[in-house]
Design an enzyme around this catalytic site. Structure first.
Site, PDB file in Angstrom:
ATOM      1  N   SER A 117      32.785  99.596  85.997  1.00 34.80           N
ATOM      2  CA  SER A 117      32.212  99.098  87.248  1.00 34.80           C
ATOM      3  C   SER A 117      31.623 100.258  88.026  1.00 34.80           C
ATOM      4  O   SER A 117      32.055 101.410  87.868  1.00 34.80           O
ATOM      5  CB  SER A 117      33.303  98.432  88.096  1.00 34.80           C
ATOM      6  OG  SER A 117      32.846  98.143  89.403  1.00 34.80           O
ATOM      7  N   TYR A 137      41.497  97.878  92.682  1.00 34.52           N
ATOM      8  CA  TYR A 137      40.472  97.611  91.664  1.00 34.52           C
ATOM      9  C   TYR A 137      39.687  98.886  91.378  1.00 34.52           C
ATOM     10  O   TYR A 137      39.457  99.244  90.216  1.00 34.52           O
ATOM     11  CB  TYR A 137      39.540  96.513  92.156  1.00 34.52           C
ATOM     12  CG  TYR A 137      38.382  96.207  91.230  1.00 34.52           C
ATOM     13  CD1 TYR A 137      38.539  95.370  90.132  1.00 34.52           C
ATOM     14  CD2 TYR A 137      37.114  96.749  91.478  1.00 34.52           C
ATOM     15  CE1 TYR A 137      37.478  95.080  89.292  1.00 34.52           C
ATOM     16  CE2 TYR A 137      36.051  96.472  90.641  1.00 34.52           C
ATOM     17  CZ  TYR A 137      36.237  95.633  89.550  1.00 34.52           C
ATOM     18  OH  TYR A 137      35.178  95.361  88.724  1.00 34.52           O
TER      19      TYR A 137
END
Length: 256
Positions: free
Chosen positions: A147, A160
């Site tokens: 990501s 995250y």
């Protein structure tokens, strides 16, 4: 007939499904993975088959580390020797909010799925490849979907971000270890992509993209990530490994 064979984790929907379809169109046989042997997984297999690929369902929970090799063996029994692993399975935070309020359940879940499972599934995959003679005509690769948050902080999703930063280092570690074995490893970092995970906030992201958050002023689609992954898996970037592919429309390009 010799052919490339890929396992794509978390491929019953979203980026994973788009990747499985792209691989099928590129001539790969594909093991389509989800945590459960359910209707979503069956539908995903049909979608990949419709794209022209030989596809099978591979239902298993990536966090069940002890079962990794059993599941890889089962895939190979049906499709033949694996050449490619796409580590796409991932989860978001349980609760968005201030890092001061992050709880261990959300932290542990993010790290367990997004980085720990990725590391150990890669380990099991690599051991299988290194234990046998491989067809030198076939490109062997691992593509990890991390990501933009591997590098960029999103304060309401601290755990995250930490898990994706860990996953990025997992990618680098395996690139160094497996390069001498002619197994390429890549880290694909999607930015603002329209998926089920981002659905609650994608309209806001789309407006921010139009306002200049991304250099290309729109959000991305799962199919675009699938095209990138299939290109990497097919060896279309020869003489490369360890690369970070920032699939983020230029969002993280430094600017003044």
């Amino acid at each position: 007939m010799t052919r490339p064979v890929a396992l794509v984790t978390g491929s019953s929907r979203g980026i994973g499904l788009a990747t499985a379809e792209a691989l099928a169109r590129a001539g790969f046989a594909v093991a389509v993975n989800g945590p459960d042997d359910d209707a979503d997984l069956a539908a995903a297999v049909q979608t990949v088959q419709a794209a022209g690929g030989d596809a099978v369902a591979a239902p298993f929970d990536v966090t069940d580390l002890a079962a990794h090799d059993t599941h890889l063996a089962a895939i190979e029994d049906v499709l033949g020797p694996l050449t490619t692993l796409v580590n796409n399975a991932g989860v978001g935070v349980i609760r968005r909010g201030d890092p001061l309020d992050v709880q261990t359940d959300s932290w542990d879940r993010c790290l367990e799925v997004n980085s720990k499972a990725m590391f150990f599934l890669t380990q099991a995959f690599a051991k299988r490849l290194l234990a046998r003679d491989r067809d030198a005509a076939l490109f062997h690769a691992i593509v990890n979907i991390t990501s933009s948050n591997a590098a960029a902080v999103a304060v309401p999703r601290a755990e995250y971000c930490a898990s994706k930063a860990a996953a990025a280092m997992v990618s680098q570690t395996w690139a160094v270890r497996l390069g001498p074995e002619n197994i390429a490893v890549y880290d694909v970092r999607p930015g603002l992509i329209a998926t089920d995970m981002t659905a609650p906030v994608i309209a806001q992201y789309a407006e921010r993209a139009k306002d200049g958050l991304t250099l290309i002023p729109r959000v991305g689609q799962p199919q675009e990530i699938g095209t990138i992954v299939a290109s990497l898996a097919a060896g279309h970037l020869p003489y490369t490994t360890g690369q970070v592919i920032a699939a983020d429309a230029g969002m993280l390009v430094p600017r003044f």
